[in-house]
Design an enzyme around this catalytic site. Structure first.
Site, PDB file in Angstrom:
ATOM      1  N   ARG A   1       0.807  -1.218   0.000  1.00 18.99           N
ATOM      2  CA  ARG A   1       0.000   0.000   0.000  1.00 18.99           C
ATOM      3  C   ARG A   1       0.834   1.260   0.000  1.00 18.99           C
ATOM      4  NH1 ARG A   1      -5.032  -2.122   2.618  1.00 18.99           N
ATOM      5  NH2 ARG A   1      -6.384  -0.370   3.045  1.00 18.99           N
TER       6      ARG A   1
ATOM      7  N   ARG B   1     -21.713  -1.931   4.240  1.00 24.78           N
ATOM      8  CA  ARG B   1     -21.030  -3.221   4.350  1.00 24.78           C
ATOM      9  C   ARG B   1     -21.270  -3.890   5.698  1.00 24.78           C
ATOM     10  NH1 ARG B   1     -14.730  -3.828   3.236  1.00 24.78           N
ATOM     11  NH2 ARG B   1     -14.628  -2.058   4.667  1.00 24.78           N
TER      12      ARG B   1
ATOM     13  N   ARG C   1     -18.006  -2.636  10.289  1.00 23.65           N
ATOM     14  CA  ARG C   1     -16.632  -2.324  10.675  1.00 23.65           C
ATOM     15  C   ARG C   1     -16.572  -0.878  11.167  1.00 23.65           C
ATOM     16  NH1 ARG C   1     -12.353  -4.189   6.114  1.00 23.65           N
ATOM     17  NH2 ARG C   1     -11.606  -2.073   6.372  1.00 23.65           N
TER      18      ARG C   1
ATOM     19  N   ARG D   1     -10.087   7.127   4.535  1.00 25.23           N
ATOM     20  CA  ARG D   1      -9.360   5.991   3.953  1.00 25.23           C
ATOM     21  C   ARG D   1      -9.223   6.162   2.437  1.00 25.23           C
ATOM     22  NH1 ARG D   1     -13.261   1.806   5.809  1.00 25.23           N
ATOM     23  NH2 ARG D   1     -12.221   0.409   4.346  1.00 25.23           N
TER      24      ARG D   1
HETATM   25  P1  AP5 Z   1     -15.096  -5.512  -0.033  1.00 29.90           P
HETATM   26  O1  AP5 Z   1     -14.792  -6.692  -0.884  1.00 29.90           O
HETATM   27  O2  AP5 Z   1     -15.212  -5.726   1.434  1.00 29.90           O
HETATM   28  O3  AP5 Z   1     -14.063  -4.322  -0.365  1.00 29.90           O
HETATM   29  P2  AP5 Z   1     -12.504  -4.191  -0.101  1.00 29.90           P
HETATM   30  O4  AP5 Z   1     -11.870  -3.745  -1.366  1.00 29.90           O
HETATM   31  O5  AP5 Z   1     -11.972  -5.432   0.539  1.00 29.90           O
HETATM   32  O6  AP5 Z   1     -12.524  -2.961   0.883  1.00 29.90           O
HETATM   33  P3  AP5 Z   1     -11.810  -2.748   2.283  1.00 29.90           P
HETATM   34  O7  AP5 Z   1     -12.547  -1.648   2.964  1.00 29.90           O
HETATM   35  O8  AP5 Z   1     -11.637  -4.033   3.025  1.00 29.90           O
HETATM   36  O9  AP5 Z   1     -10.438  -2.232   1.841  1.00 29.90           O
HETATM   37  P4  AP5 Z   1      -9.479  -1.460   2.653  1.00 29.90           P
HETATM   38  O10 AP5 Z   1      -8.353  -1.537   1.740  1.00 29.90           O
HETATM   39  O11 AP5 Z   1      -9.852  -0.091   3.057  1.00 29.90           O
HETATM   40  O12 AP5 Z   1      -9.455  -2.227   4.086  1.00 29.90           O
HETATM   41  P5  AP5 Z   1      -8.364  -3.192   4.733  1.00 29.90           P
HETATM   42  O13 AP5 Z   1      -9.066  -4.136   5.592  1.00 29.90           O
HETATM   43  O14 AP5 Z   1      -7.448  -3.682   3.694  1.00 29.90           O
HETATM   44  O15 AP5 Z   1     -16.441  -4.862  -0.594  1.00 29.90           O
HETATM   45  C1  AP5 Z   1     -17.015  -3.724   0.000  1.00 29.90           C
HETATM   46  C2  AP5 Z   1     -18.554  -3.839  -0.020  1.00 29.90           C
HETATM   47  O16 AP5 Z   1     -19.017  -3.826  -1.363  1.00 29.90           O
HETATM   48  C3  AP5 Z   1     -19.102  -5.134   0.591  1.00 29.90           C
HETATM   49  O17 AP5 Z   1     -20.281  -4.828   1.274  1.00 29.90           O
HETATM   50  C4  AP5 Z   1     -19.387  -6.034  -0.617  1.00 29.90           C
HETATM   51  O18 AP5 Z   1     -20.427  -6.939  -0.368  1.00 29.90           O
HETATM   52  C5  AP5 Z   1     -19.759  -4.996  -1.682  1.00 29.90           C
HETATM   53  N1  AP5 Z   1     -19.351  -5.378  -3.040  1.00 29.90           N
HETATM   54  C6  AP5 Z   1     -18.168  -5.938  -3.422  1.00 29.90           C
HETATM   55  N2  AP5 Z   1     -18.137  -6.107  -4.764  1.00 29.90           N
HETATM   56  C7  AP5 Z   1     -19.318  -5.626  -5.248  1.00 29.90           C
HETATM   57  C8  AP5 Z   1     -19.890  -5.514  -6.551  1.00 29.90           C
HETATM   58  N3  AP5 Z   1     -19.248  -5.918  -7.658  1.00 29.90           N
HETATM   59  N4  AP5 Z   1     -21.108  -4.960  -6.651  1.00 29.90           N
HETATM   60  C9  AP5 Z   1     -21.782  -4.547  -5.559  1.00 29.90           C
HETATM   61  N5  AP5 Z   1     -21.302  -4.631  -4.304  1.00 29.90           N
HETATM   62  C10 AP5 Z   1     -20.076  -5.165  -4.140  1.00 29.90           C
HETATM   63  O19 AP5 Z   1      -7.534  -2.152   5.638  1.00 29.90           O
HETATM   64  C11 AP5 Z   1      -8.083  -1.590   6.800  1.00 29.90           C
HETATM   65  C12 AP5 Z   1      -7.029  -0.758   7.508  1.00 29.90           C
HETATM   66  O20 AP5 Z   1      -5.901  -1.598   7.886  1.00 29.90           O
HETATM   67  C13 AP5 Z   1      -6.401   0.378   6.720  1.00 29.90           C
HETATM   68  O21 AP5 Z   1      -7.184   1.551   6.776  1.00 29.90           O
HETATM   69  C14 AP5 Z   1      -5.053   0.547   7.456  1.00 29.90           C
HETATM   70  O22 AP5 Z   1      -5.215   1.239   8.674  1.00 29.90           O
HETATM   71  C15 AP5 Z   1      -4.671  -0.891   7.780  1.00 29.90           C
HETATM   72  N6  AP5 Z   1      -3.873  -1.536   6.722  1.00 29.90           N
HETATM   73  C16 AP5 Z   1      -4.242  -2.591   5.965  1.00 29.90           C
HETATM   74  N7  AP5 Z   1      -3.274  -2.922   5.095  1.00 29.90           N
HETATM   75  C17 AP5 Z   1      -2.250  -2.051   5.309  1.00 29.90           C
HETATM   76  C18 AP5 Z   1      -0.978  -1.871   4.696  1.00 29.90           C
HETATM   77  N8  AP5 Z   1      -0.560  -2.682   3.681  1.00 29.90           N
HETATM   78  N9  AP5 Z   1      -0.190  -0.875   5.143  1.00 29.90           N
HETATM   79  C19 AP5 Z   1      -0.579  -0.076   6.172  1.00 29.90           C
HETATM   80  N10 AP5 Z   1      -1.794  -0.184   6.775  1.00 29.90           N
HETATM   81  C20 AP5 Z   1      -2.626  -1.164   6.349  1.00 29.90           C
HETATM   82 MG    MG Z   2     -11.164  -5.911   2.453  1.00 33.84          MG
END
Ligand code: AP5
Ligand code: MG
Length: 225
Positions: A88, A127, A160, A171
């Site tokens: 990221r 979500r 969440r 974000r």
């Molecule tokens: P979903 O599949 O859940 O989306 P996603 O892309 O996984 O979104 P996230 O919010 O999980 O991504 P993120 O990157 O912000 O969070 P992460 O956990 O990685 O889909 C979303 C919704 O849409 C769902 O309700 C689903 O049903 C619906 N949907 C999906 N596809 C669809 C479609 N085609 N049509 C209609 N509806 C649909 O990160 C969280 C936190 O962790 C970050 O903010 C940060 O603090 C930390 N973090 C994580 N990774 C790192 C890193 N590498 N470096 C530093 N900090 C990090």
């Molecule tokens: Mg995710």
């Protein structure tokens, strides 16, 4: 085979990861899920990471890389992994290149899920997440079979904390500022497949599979094996 699902918050990375891990028989490595597990277990990393997640900021690179390195030493990753939400930052991408090379592995494809911002906010605001297995649902877009419980294990679904509108917007801002530049890193290596992340979940899945399997490029950058 190592793959990365790249895209803004709410673009469908976690949703699509479910299909892809089954299809290719490789585990999902979601740094977000790893951090949430550390927080749940109240570890030292979890206690530090919590503030960053709550604010919608990125956790510092050294801590993130430590978690990933630890995960990649487990034997189930040796056939490859599907990264979700990692790398990221550009330093994370550079370090991942070094890590994979030192293990005799390489990245095969970076799938860039493109979804317009207004759609992201709508997806995140609705979500529902299973706290047990991380599966996500949405009352209108991807409803669970039974109201408010996970299809797989029957666990009550939760929202969440970081999906609250102001944190979700932050974000998305952090993504645009700090994460989007990672694409240039992978474009230089001709690894990026641009995939339209709008439409139904099945339509997006079909596009992703085509992008991974398409050895001829078909308008995308050529994969490197
Ligand atoms: P979903 O599949 O859940 O989306 P996603 O892309 O996984 O979104 P996230 O919010 O999980 O991504 P993120 O990157 O912000 O969070 P992460 O956990 O990685 O889909 C979303 C919704 O849409 C769902 O309700 C689903 O049903 C619906 N949907 C999906 N596809 C669809 C479609 N085609 N049509 C209609 N509806 C649909 O990160 C969280 C936190 O962790 C970050 O903010 C940060 O603090 C930390 N973090 C994580 N990774 C790192 C890193 N590498 N470096 C530093 N900090 C990090
Ligand atoms: Mg995710």
């Amino acid at each position: 085979m190592n793959l990365t699902l790249f895209g803004p918050p709410g673009s469908g990375k976690g949703t699509q990861a479910r299909f892809l891990t089954q299809h290719y028989g490789i585990p999902q490595v979601s740094t977000g899920d790893l951090f949430r597990a550390e927080i749940k277990q109240d570890t030292a990393i979890g206690r530090t990471a919590k503030d960053y997640l709550d604010r919608g900021d990125l956790v510092p690179d050294d801590m993130t890389l430590e978690l990933v390195q630890r995960r990649l030493l487990k034997p189930d990753t040796w056939r490859g992994v599907l990264f979700d939400g990692f790398p990221r930052t550009v330093p994370q991408a550079e370090e991942l290149d070094r890590m994979l090379a030192s293990m005799g592995r390489h990245m095969k494809r970076v799938i860039f899920l493109q979804v317009p911002s207004e759609m992201l906010v709508n997806r995140l605001a609705g979500r529902l997440t299973c706290p047990k297995d991380g599966r996500t649902y949405h009352p209108q877009l991807n409803p669970p079979k039974k109201d408010m419980v996970c299809d797989v294990d029957g666990t009550p679904l939760i929202m969440r904390e970081d999906d609250r509108p102001e944190t979700a917007r932050r974000r998305i801002g952090v993504y645009l500022e700090q994460t989007l530049p990672v694409l240039a890193h992978y474009r230089q290596q001709h690894l990026v497949a641009d995939v339209d992340g709008t439409g139904t979940i099945d339509e997006v899945r079909t596009r992703i599979l085509r992008a991974i399997e398409d050895r001829r490029g078909d308008g995308h950058d050529q994969p490197q094996d």
